[in-house]
Write a protein that holds these residues in place. Structure first.
Motif, PDB file in Angstrom:
ATOM      1  N   SER A 189      -6.194  -4.792   2.372  1.00  0.00           N
ATOM      2  CA  SER A 189      -6.170  -6.031   3.151  1.00  0.00           C
ATOM      3  C   SER A 189      -4.792  -6.673   3.149  1.00  0.00           C
ATOM      4  O   SER A 189      -4.569  -7.679   3.815  1.00  0.00           O
ATOM      5  CB  SER A 189      -7.200  -7.028   2.599  1.00  0.00           C
ATOM      6  OG  SER A 189      -6.870  -7.417   1.274  1.00  0.00           O
ATOM      7  N   GLN A 349      -7.613  -7.613   9.938  1.00  0.00           N
ATOM      8  CA  GLN A 349      -7.218  -7.282   8.567  1.00  0.00           C
ATOM      9  C   GLN A 349      -6.980  -8.559   7.770  1.00  0.00           C
ATOM     10  O   GLN A 349      -7.361  -8.657   6.597  1.00  0.00           O
ATOM     11  CB  GLN A 349      -5.955  -6.428   8.574  1.00  0.00           C
ATOM     12  CG  GLN A 349      -5.467  -6.006   7.193  1.00  0.00           C
ATOM     13  CD  GLN A 349      -4.063  -5.428   7.219  1.00  0.00           C
ATOM     14  OE1 GLN A 349      -3.101  -6.092   7.586  1.00  0.00           O
ATOM     15  NE2 GLN A 349      -3.946  -4.157   6.838  1.00  0.00           N
ATOM     16  N   ARG A 352     -10.011 -10.158   6.389  1.00  0.00           N
ATOM     17  CA  ARG A 352     -10.489  -9.459   5.185  1.00  0.00           C
ATOM     18  C   ARG A 352      -9.717  -9.951   3.965  1.00  0.00           C
ATOM     19  O   ARG A 352     -10.267 -10.056   2.862  1.00  0.00           O
ATOM     20  CB  ARG A 352     -10.331  -7.942   5.340  1.00  0.00           C
ATOM     21  CG  ARG A 352     -11.184  -7.349   6.450  1.00  0.00           C
ATOM     22  CD  ARG A 352     -11.379  -5.843   6.277  1.00  0.00           C
ATOM     23  NE  ARG A 352     -10.142  -5.093   6.211  1.00  0.00           N
ATOM     24  CZ  ARG A 352      -9.486  -4.638   7.271  1.00  0.00           C
ATOM     25  NH1 ARG A 352      -9.953  -4.878   8.506  1.00  0.00           N
ATOM     26  NH2 ARG A 352      -8.374  -3.936   7.131  1.00  0.00           N
TER      27      ARG A 352
END
Length: 408
Positions: A189, A349, A352
Motif C-alpha cells: 500500500s 492504492q 488501502r
C-alpha cells in the motif's frame, strides 16, 4: 531514569506488536527482552495497565536540571508511553476521530482545508499543462511522459541514492559500518519503505506495482536513504544506543510521535540534499539521460511539480473524511483523483494505505512543515546552509517529540 523503565518500555512495545503486526517497525535490542515479551504474552488490557503504571513511575522522576539530552529523553519516553496507551485502547475498540487519533498517537493535528482551497490550487495547474479538458486527466497524461522504464529503474534509483549519500556525507558524519540493500517489491500500500535492521544497516524496498515517475527517484533515495530514514536510524543507534546505552531507542513503535519526526525529517531531507535548482540540474544532466527521457523537459516538469506539491494536504483531507465516515471509499478515491491528482489506480492504492495506517498520513506533510518551521526559526532569513544542516543533523540524532518542535 532507570534501566528498568527503559526495559519495561521495550517489552511493552514488543507486547503491543504481538497484537498489531504493523506496530513494531524495528527492533535490534537485547534478544532476552523480546523473549520475555513473547513468554509473557500479555493481553492488551494487561499491556495498557502496565504502561499506565510505568508512566506514573516515570512522571514521578524529575528530569535532569542540567542535561538537555536527558530532559529530551524523559519527555520522549513520557509521550511515547502515552501514545502506546492510546494505541492499545484503539486496538481494544475505542473510537476516535481522525484528529483525536493523530493527537493521541503522533502528538500533532494537521490543518483542515476546504474543498474550495484545493479547487483554487488545482486551477493554478491549468495553465501549466498541455491540452484541454479537466486538470486531473491532463496531469495524469502529462506525467506519463516521465515514467521510468522498468529496465531503467534500478540504474536510475541507485544513481540517485549514490548522489544523495555523497551530498549527505559532505554535511553529516555517519558511522563507517553503515550500509543498505535495495529490493523491488509489489503488492504494497506504500511506494517505498525502509526496514532498519540494526548495526546501521537498512533494507530499502521500492514498490514497482504502479508506474514510477522520474522525480520519485530522488524523493525515495533521499527519504528512505540519505539523509532520511537510514541516516536517522543509524544516528540514533550510534549516538543513543551504542554510546549512551539508551536501549529504548533500539525499538521503533510505528504508531507513535517518533514517526512524525522520522517522516518529517525524511521529507525535509529531500530539499536539504537537493536544494532548489540543484535538483533540476542533477536530474536534467544525469537522471533524465539514464532513463532515456528528454532532459530539455526537466525545467518545465519541475514548474508543474512545484505547483502540484501545494496539494500535499489533499490526501490528509481525503483520509480525514473517509476515516471519520463522512465519505465512502469511492468518494475518497474520487477526491484523491480530483484534488491530489492521482491516477485511479494510485488513488485506490492510497485508500488501502488509509485502511492500514489511518491517521499516519499526517506525518509526511505536517511533519515536513513542522520540521521546516523549526529549522527556519533557528536559521533566520539569510541563506545559511551550514547552520541549516547543523540543526537538521541535531534533529536526526536526538530524542525529540513533535510538540517540542513548535516551542521557542
Amino acid at each position: 531514569m532507570t534501566e528498568r523503565i527503559s526495559g519495561s518500555y521495550i517489552r511493552l512495545v514488543l507486547g503491543v506488536g504481538r497484537h498489531d503486526a504493523d506496530y513494531v517497525d524495528a527492533y535490534y535490542g537485547p534478544p532476552h527482552l523480546k523473549e520475555e515479551a513473547e513468554r509473557a504474552n500479555l493481553s492488551l488490557a494487561q499491556i495498557r495497565a502496565s504502561a499506565v503504571s510505568t508512566l506514573e513511575e516515570l512522571a514521578s522522576i524529575a528530569p535532569s536540571p542540567t542535561g538537555e539530552l536527558e530532559r529530551l529523553r524523559h519527555a520522549y519516553l513520557l509521550r511515547q508511553l502515552e501514545s502506546l496507551v492510546a494505541r492499545t485502547e484503539i486496538l481494544e475498540g475505542k473510537k476516535l476521530t481522525f484528529d483525536e487519533e493523530s493527537r493521541a498517537l503522533y502528538d500533532a493535528v494537521a490543518p483542515t482545508h476546504s474543498e474550495s482551497y484545493f479547487q483554487a490550487l488545482v486551477k493554478e495547474l491549468d495553465g501549466l499543462l498541455p491540452g484541454t479538458g479537466q486538470v486531473p486527466e491532463r496531469f495524469d497524461s502529462y506525467r506519463k511522459n516521465f515514467v521510468l522504464p522498468k529496465e531503467k529503474l534500478d540504474v536510475v534509483f541507485t544513481t540517485a541514492v549514490a548522489e544523495s549519500r555523497k551530498r549527505t556525507l559532505e554535511r553529516i558524519s555517519l558511522p563507517p559500518d553503515e550500509s543498505f540493500v535495495i529490493e523491488y517489491v509489489t503488492g504494497k500500500s506504500w511506494s517505498g519503505y525502509n526496514w532498519f535492521k540494526g548495526n546501521c544497516h537498512s533494507l530499502i524496498q521500492i514498490n514497482t506495482e504502479l508506474p514510477i515517475t522520474i522525480d520519485r527517484a530522488v524523493d525515495l533515495a533521499s527519504h528512505e536513504g540519505y539523509p532520511g530514514h537510514h541516516v536517522y536510524n543509524s544516528l540514533l543507534e550510534t549516538n543513543l544506543v551504542r554510546e549512551r546505552g539508551w536501549w529504548e531507542f533500539s525499538v521503533y513503535a510505528l504508531f507513535s510521535p517518533q514517526s512524525l519526526i522520522a517522516e518529517g525529517t525524511a521529507n525535509y531531507g529531500i530539499p536539504m540534499a537537493f536544494p532548489g535548482e540543484e535538483r533540476v540540474e542533477f536530474e536534467q544532466e544525469v537522471l533524465f539521460p539514464l532513463a532515456s527521457l528528454d532532459g530539455r523537459e526537466a525545467e518545465h516538469y519541475y514548474r508543474v511539480f512545484d505547483a502540484f506539491q501545494k496539494l500535499a494536504y489533499a490526501g490528509n483531507e481525503a483520509a480525514r473524511r473517509y476515516l471519520n465516515g463522512d465519505i465512502s471509499r469511492e468518494a475518497a478515491v474520487d477526491w484523491l483523483i480530483r484534488y491530489a491528482l492521482m491516477s485511479p489506480e494510485r488513488a485506490a492504492q492510497r485508500t488501502r494505505f488509509f485502511d492500514q495506517y489511518r491517521s499516519y498520513v499526517i506525518n509526511y506533510n505536517l511533519g515536513q512543515d513542522m520540521v521546516g518551521r523549526y529549522i527556519q526559526s533557528r536559521v533566520g532569513t539569510a541563506a545559511n546552509p551550514e547552520k541549516r544542516w547543523k540543526i537538521f543533523g541535531e534533529l536526526l540524532e536526538r530524542p525529540m517529540i513533535p510538540s517540542l518542535l513548535e516551542r521557542d
